[in-house]
Design an enzyme around this catalytic site. Structure first.
Site, PDB file in Angstrom:
ATOM      1  N   LYS A 234       1.336  -1.151   0.021  1.00 46.07           N
ATOM      2  CA  LYS A 234      -0.152   0.224   0.285  1.00 46.07           C
ATOM      3  C   LYS A 234       0.978   1.101   0.196  1.00 46.07           C
ATOM      4  CE  LYS A 234      -4.589  -1.353   1.272  1.00 46.07           C
ATOM      5  NZ  LYS A 234      -5.474  -1.732   2.031  1.00 46.07           N
ATOM      6  N   ARG A 268      -4.157 -10.283   3.875  1.00 42.79           N
ATOM      7  CA  ARG A 268      -4.457  -9.918   3.019  1.00 42.79           C
ATOM      8  C   ARG A 268      -2.871  -9.345   2.033  1.00 42.79           C
ATOM      9  NH1 ARG A 268      -6.834  -6.370  -0.741  1.00 42.79           N
ATOM     10  NH2 ARG A 268      -8.210  -7.460  -2.205  1.00 42.79           N
TER      11      ARG A 268
HETATM   12  N1  HH2 Z   1      -8.029  -3.197   0.581  1.00 45.75           N
HETATM   13  C1  HH2 Z   1      -8.020  -3.331  -0.278  1.00 45.75           C
HETATM   14  C2  HH2 Z   1      -9.033  -3.987  -1.082  1.00 45.75           C
HETATM   15  N2  HH2 Z   1      -9.460  -4.830  -0.476  1.00 45.75           N
HETATM   16  N3  HH2 Z   1     -10.480  -6.168   2.119  1.00 45.75           N
HETATM   17  C3  HH2 Z   1      -9.431  -5.550   3.047  1.00 45.75           C
HETATM   18  N4  HH2 Z   1     -11.042  -6.717   4.041  1.00 45.75           N
HETATM   19  N5  HH2 Z   1      -8.891  -4.900   3.837  1.00 45.75           N
HETATM   20  C4  HH2 Z   1      -8.097  -4.109   2.162  1.00 45.75           C
HETATM   21  O1  HH2 Z   1      -7.098  -3.779   3.250  1.00 45.75           O
HETATM   22  C5  HH2 Z   1      -8.072  -4.314   1.468  1.00 45.75           C
HETATM   23  C6  HH2 Z   1      -9.600  -4.593   0.820  1.00 45.75           C
HETATM   24  C7  HH2 Z   1      -6.970  -2.261  -1.665  1.00 45.75           C
HETATM   25  O2  HH2 Z   1      -6.715  -3.278  -1.675  1.00 45.75           O
HETATM   26  P1  HH2 Z   1      -6.167  -4.144  -3.929  1.00 45.75           P
HETATM   27  O3  HH2 Z   1      -7.177  -4.957  -3.448  1.00 45.75           O
HETATM   28  O4  HH2 Z   1      -4.487  -4.923  -3.783  1.00 45.75           O
HETATM   29  O5  HH2 Z   1      -6.329  -2.838  -4.637  1.00 45.75           O
HETATM   30  P2  HH2 Z   1      -7.173  -2.498  -5.873  1.00 45.75           P
HETATM   31  O6  HH2 Z   1      -8.847  -2.396  -4.700  1.00 45.75           O
HETATM   32  O7  HH2 Z   1      -6.822  -1.200  -6.344  1.00 45.75           O
HETATM   33  O8  HH2 Z   1      -7.929  -3.699  -6.153  1.00 45.75           O
END
Ligand code: HH2
Length: 295
Positions: A234, A268
């Site tokens: 992040k 995660r």
């Molecule tokens: N962070 C993201 C998405 N979903 N869900 C939970 N429970 N906790 C988190 O910290 C979280 C989440 C954002 O990360 P990522 O899926 O890698 O990116 P994007 O939202 O751009 O798809």
């Protein structure tokens, strides 16, 4: 029953996990063109299923499949498009993975139609960054399937959440908000054993807010529910290290180890193999520490 810890039990449909013995690794699989780290890499169904199988082989305990990016400023995705991205991957992974001992399957969505289709295809967990507030039909879907639910804290919405986030005491406010959310959902008929909480690192938080939440994960664990943490690659890690997204693996692993020492139950992550290795080493060291300290 999976796991032998002394922490909270997490019920995800017919799978029951006893947390606390070792943290679980939730591998991220974004079937999107625009996610901040893996956007565009797994948009084709076959590539996404392949990546899911790879993460399972690397030791992921949970696979979290999402069809809409929630990064700051991300464009919303129409329901039918999100459905077309997520459903075939969920169904494909259910077919391809052996039913005994397969990783739990999670759907990362804010939409009840997507959640319902993923659960019908075999998902065990509903991961909702709005903590079931984004779509009024979501609570009923979670209840009907007895799905495990991840309730994440977010201040504002993805379009504007990073503009000027403010708190009096971020840890107290996030804990209180999640405590109230758990109570409200139990009131609405969800079983408390299905609910997990997540401080929402990067969702309406400055670097200092994120660091404070990580330092005080113990306050969140005191709610008695499994604590999920997503810090992998992040932006705050980029601020701290000066590295672009693909250069944040070491920073992510440092954060992962720290969060687990502070009481996180589920991490995660994008880098499953490296995270599993880091946790294996941590586990061996903690075992020796408790042996040496008690001997
Ligand atoms: N962070 C993201 C998405 N979903 N869900 C939970 N429970 N906790 C988190 O910290 C979280 C989440 C954002 O990360 P990522 O899926 O890698 O990116 P994007 O939202 O751009 O798809």
């Amino acid at each position: 029953m999976m796991g032998e810890g002394t922490g909270p039990v997490w019920r995800c449909r017919d799978r029951v996990i006893r947390l606390g013995a070792r943290p679980l690794v939730m591998g991220i699989l974004n079937v999107t063109p625009d996610s901040f780290s893996d956007g565009g890499r797994y948009l084709a169904t076959d590539a996404a299923i392949q990546r899911g199988l790879e993460m399972a082989a690397e030791g992921a305990d949970i696979l979290d499949i999402g069809g809409e990016s929630t990064r700051p400023g991300a464009a919303p995705v129409p329901a039918d498009e999100e459905l077309d991205r997520v459903r075939p991957v969920m169904a494909g992974l259910c077919n391809a993975l052996p039913s005994a001992g397969r990783p739990l399957l999670s759907v990362d969505t804010r939409k009840a139609v997507v959640a319902e289709a993923a659960l019908a295809a075999g998902a065990d967990i509903l991961n909702d960054v709005t903590a079931l507030r984004g779509d009024p039909a979501m609570v009923e879907v979670a209840r009907r399937y007895g799905a495990g639910v991840v309730l994440m804290h977010m201040q504002g919405d993805p379009e504007s959440m990073q503009l000027d986030p403010r708190y009096r005491d971020v840890s107290v406010e996030v804990c209180e908000w999640l405590r109230a959310r758990v109570a409200a959902l139990v009131e609405q008929g969800l079983a408390v054993e299905t609910l997990a909480v997540d401080p929402g690192i990067g969702f309406g938080k400055t670097v200092e807010h994120n660091l404070c939440l990580l330092a005080r994960i113990g306050d969140l664990a005191a709610l008695g529910r499994p604590v999920v943490v997503g810090l992998s690659r992040k932006r705050f890690l980029g601020t701290l290290t000066g590295k672009p997204v693909e250069g944040r693996v070491a920073g992510s692993l440092a954060g992962l180890v720290y969060a687990c020492l502070r009481g996180a139950h589920v991490m995660r992550v994008h880098d499953v193999g490296a995270s599993v290795d880091a946790l294996r080493v941590l586990e061996a060291m903690r075992r020796e520490e408790s042996r040496a300290c008690s001997g």
